[in-house]
Write a protein that holds these residues in place. Sequence first.
Motif, PDB file in Angstrom:
ATOM      1  N   ALA A  59       0.823  -1.206   0.000  1.00 40.77           N
ATOM      2  CA  ALA A  59       0.000   0.000   0.000  1.00 40.77           C
ATOM      3  C   ALA A  59       0.860   1.259   0.000  1.00 40.77           C
ATOM      4  CB  ALA A  59      -0.929  -0.016   1.210  1.00 40.77           C
ATOM      5  N   ILE A  60       1.936   1.239   0.776  1.00 39.07           N
ATOM      6  CA  ILE A  60       2.825   2.399   0.820  1.00 39.07           C
ATOM      7  C   ILE A  60       3.490   2.627  -0.527  1.00 39.07           C
ATOM      8  CG2 ILE A  60       4.985   3.258   1.811  1.00 39.07           C
ATOM      9  CD1 ILE A  60       4.098   1.882   4.427  1.00 39.07           C
ATOM     10  N   LEU A  61       3.999   1.567  -1.139  1.00 40.73           N
ATOM     11  CA  LEU A  61       4.677   1.710  -2.429  1.00 40.73           C
ATOM     12  C   LEU A  61       3.715   2.162  -3.525  1.00 40.73           C
ATOM     13  CD1 LEU A  61       7.031  -1.395  -2.351  1.00 40.73           C
ATOM     14  CD2 LEU A  61       7.647   1.007  -2.047  1.00 40.73           C
ATOM     15  N   LEU A  62       2.521   1.635  -3.537  1.00 39.87           N
ATOM     16  CA  LEU A  62       1.533   2.048  -4.542  1.00 39.87           C
ATOM     17  C   LEU A  62       1.092   3.492  -4.326  1.00 39.87           C
ATOM     18  CD1 LEU A  62      -0.613  -1.185  -4.887  1.00 39.87           C
ATOM     19  CD2 LEU A  62       1.028  -0.249  -6.520  1.00 39.87           C
ATOM     20  N   ALA A  63       0.948   3.920  -3.069  1.00 40.77           N
ATOM     21  CA  ALA A  63       0.586   5.311  -2.791  1.00 40.77           C
ATOM     22  C   ALA A  63       1.689   6.261  -3.226  1.00 40.77           C
ATOM     23  CB  ALA A  63       0.292   5.483  -1.300  1.00 40.77           C
TER      24      ALA A  63
END
Length: 65
Positions: free
Chosen positions: A24-28
């Motif tokens: 989720a962090i990388l996609l955000a």
Amino acid sequence: MSTDTLLRVEKGNAEPEELAAITAILLARAAATPEDTTAATGASQAGWRRLERTPGFRAPHSWQG
């Protein structure tokens, strides 16, 4: 290990919740980066010299001094 995974843990054991959090962090972060990179300003050439490409000796009257 299946080959259709998005992330792979190289060392240790990550729980599914930890993998979901980092995904989720990388996609955000990927979604937050501006896609308009054509407005880059600056010099077209590097501001530094590569010393290995310069000759070893320059004459005292050289314009590159």
